[in-house]
Motif scaffolding. Structure first.
Motif, short mmCIF file in Angstrom:
data_model
loop_
_atom_site.label_atom_id
_atom_site.label_comp_id
_atom_site.label_asym_id
_atom_site.label_seq_id
_atom_site.Cartn_x
_atom_site.Cartn_y
_atom_site.Cartn_z
N LEU A 7 1.55 -36.67 4.59
CA LEU A 7 2.06 -37.70 3.70
C LEU A 7 3.31 -38.35 4.27
O LEU A 7 3.55 -39.53 4.08
N ALA A 8 4.10 -37.57 4.97
CA ALA A 8 5.28 -38.15 5.62
C ALA A 8 4.85 -39.18 6.66
O ALA A 8 5.45 -40.26 6.77
N LEU A 9 3.81 -38.85 7.42
CA LEU A 9 3.30 -39.80 8.41
C LEU A 9 2.74 -41.04 7.72
O LEU A 9 2.95 -42.17 8.15
N CYS A 10 2.01 -40.79 6.62
CA CYS A 10 1.45 -41.90 5.85
C CYS A 10 2.56 -42.80 5.34
O CYS A 10 2.48 -44.02 5.43
N ALA A 11 3.61 -42.20 4.82
CA ALA A 11 4.71 -42.97 4.27
C ALA A 11 5.41 -43.78 5.34
O ALA A 11 5.78 -44.93 5.14
N MET A 41 -6.18 -36.70 0.80
CA MET A 41 -5.20 -35.63 0.93
C MET A 41 -4.84 -34.98 -0.40
O MET A 41 -4.40 -33.84 -0.43
N MET A 42 -5.03 -35.71 -1.51
CA MET A 42 -4.71 -35.17 -2.83
C MET A 42 -5.83 -35.50 -3.81
O MET A 42 -5.68 -36.36 -4.68
N PRO A 43 -6.99 -34.83 -3.68
CA PRO A 43 -8.15 -35.19 -4.51
C PRO A 43 -8.05 -34.73 -5.96
O PRO A 43 -8.79 -35.22 -6.81
N GLY A 44 -7.17 -33.79 -6.27
CA GLY A 44 -7.07 -33.30 -7.64
C GLY A 44 -8.15 -32.28 -7.94
O GLY A 44 -9.10 -32.08 -7.18
N THR A 180 4.36 -40.53 -2.86
CA THR A 180 3.46 -39.45 -2.46
C THR A 180 4.11 -38.08 -2.60
O THR A 180 3.46 -37.11 -3.01
N LYS A 181 5.39 -37.99 -2.30
CA LYS A 181 6.07 -36.70 -2.45
C LYS A 181 6.16 -36.29 -3.91
O LYS A 181 5.99 -35.12 -4.25
N ALA A 182 6.42 -37.27 -4.79
CA ALA A 182 6.51 -36.96 -6.22
C ALA A 182 5.14 -36.63 -6.82
O ALA A 182 5.06 -35.91 -7.81
N MET A 183 4.07 -37.13 -6.22
CA MET A 183 2.72 -36.84 -6.70
C MET A 183 2.24 -35.45 -6.29
O MET A 183 1.43 -34.83 -7.00
N GLU A 184 2.72 -34.97 -5.18
CA GLU A 184 2.21 -33.73 -4.62
C GLU A 184 2.34 -32.57 -5.62
O GLU A 184 3.43 -32.32 -6.15
N LEU A 188 -3.87 -34.10 -11.46
CA LEU A 188 -4.84 -33.37 -12.27
C LEU A 188 -6.27 -33.81 -11.97
O LEU A 188 -7.20 -33.01 -12.00
N ALA A 189 -6.45 -35.09 -11.70
CA ALA A 189 -7.77 -35.64 -11.41
C ALA A 189 -7.59 -36.94 -10.65
O ALA A 189 -6.52 -37.56 -10.71
N ALA A 190 -8.61 -37.33 -9.93
CA ALA A 190 -8.52 -38.55 -9.13
C ALA A 190 -9.92 -39.10 -8.86
O ALA A 190 -10.91 -38.38 -8.93
N GLY A 191 -9.96 -40.37 -8.55
CA GLY A 191 -11.23 -41.01 -8.21
C GLY A 191 -10.97 -42.37 -7.60
O GLY A 191 -9.82 -42.83 -7.53
N GLU A 192 -12.01 -43.02 -7.15
CA GLU A 192 -11.86 -44.32 -6.51
C GLU A 192 -13.13 -45.13 -6.61
O GLU A 192 -14.21 -44.61 -6.86
N VAL A 193 -12.97 -46.43 -6.41
CA VAL A 193 -14.09 -47.30 -6.12
C VAL A 193 -13.74 -48.03 -4.83
O VAL A 193 -12.59 -48.45 -4.64
N VAL A 194 -14.71 -48.12 -3.93
CA VAL A 194 -14.48 -48.70 -2.61
C VAL A 194 -15.26 -50.00 -2.50
O VAL A 194 -16.46 -50.05 -2.82
#
Length: 218
Positions: A7-11, A41-44, A180-184, A188-194
């Motif tokens: 996440l640091a690299l991402c940031a 990296m953080m799928p929940g 991202t650091k505060a999310m880590e 609780l849950a996550a999802g996406e549409v691409v």
């Protein structure tokens, strides 16, 4: 490599990437570590179902929802987060093009109230839900929806990611790593549409750069 380091690299890549830095972009290859999104990296622990009225998952993003045309927000809906959800975070990334070692960041919207599970199509820049705020993207801090402007070629994949969090997030300013650091540890849950973006074949060519001024003779 652990999540914090990734996440640091991402940031580092995504936080203050101003337009001139786009010259440093390169295309990713399948399986590249630097093409991992925040969702990777953080799928929940649970999955959110995310949809948009503008396109079906994996299909082309209409040009009206891109910077080539009106940059109109396509709209998003997602399933309700589990018990304990205090807010949602939205992150939009292009992981086909890599900037400084991470997917290009197009949009962040944080502290969406837990009662909200829909953002209307055509949402104005000032129409985000009360209590929510825009985070940084590749153009700077506190930017509203910034749709694709896909370069010519096979096209790019754009990930609209939603995270249900058991916390709220601090104001990141221009630093995406604050988000991202505060999310880590709080997803609780996550999802996406691409959606898939391509270059608009009817777009006018970019304006030519001004000619460099001649150096006066001494």
């Amino acid at each position: 490599m652990n999540t914090t380091l990734r996440l640091a690299l991402c940031a580092t890549a995504l936080a203050l990437a101003a337009a001139p830095a786009l010259a440093q972009v390169h295309r990713s290859n399948p399986g590249d570590a630097d093409a991992k999104t925040v969702l990777d990296m953080m799928p929940g622990k649970a999955k959110l179902t995310v949809t948009t009225p503008a396109f079906k998952a994996g299909e082309q993003i209409p040009f009206e929802n891109t910077q080539y045309r009106t940059n109109t927000f396509p709209g998003l809906s997602w399933s309700k987060g589990p018990a304990g959800t205090k807010s949602y975070a939205l992150i939009m990334q292009d992981n086909t093009l890599i900037l400084r070692g991470a997917p290009i960041l197009h949009w962040t919207l944080i502290n969406i109230p837990a009662s909200v599970t829909k953002l209307d199509a055509g949402m104005a820049p000032t129409g985000n839900p009360a209590g929510s705020s825009y985070g940084p993207n590749y153009m700077g801090a506190a930017k509203p929806y910034t749709g694709p402007r896909t370069p010519p070629g096979p096209g790019d994949d754009y990930h609209f990611e939603i995270f249900a969090l058991d916390t709220t997030l601090p104001d990141p300013g221009t630093d995406f790593s604050v988000i991202t650091k505060a999310m880590e540890g709080h997803v609780l849950a996550a999802g996406e549409v691409v959606g898939h973006g391509i270059a608009d074949p009817n777009a006018p060519p970019p304006a030519p750069r001004p000619a460099a001024a001649a150096t006066p003779k001494q």
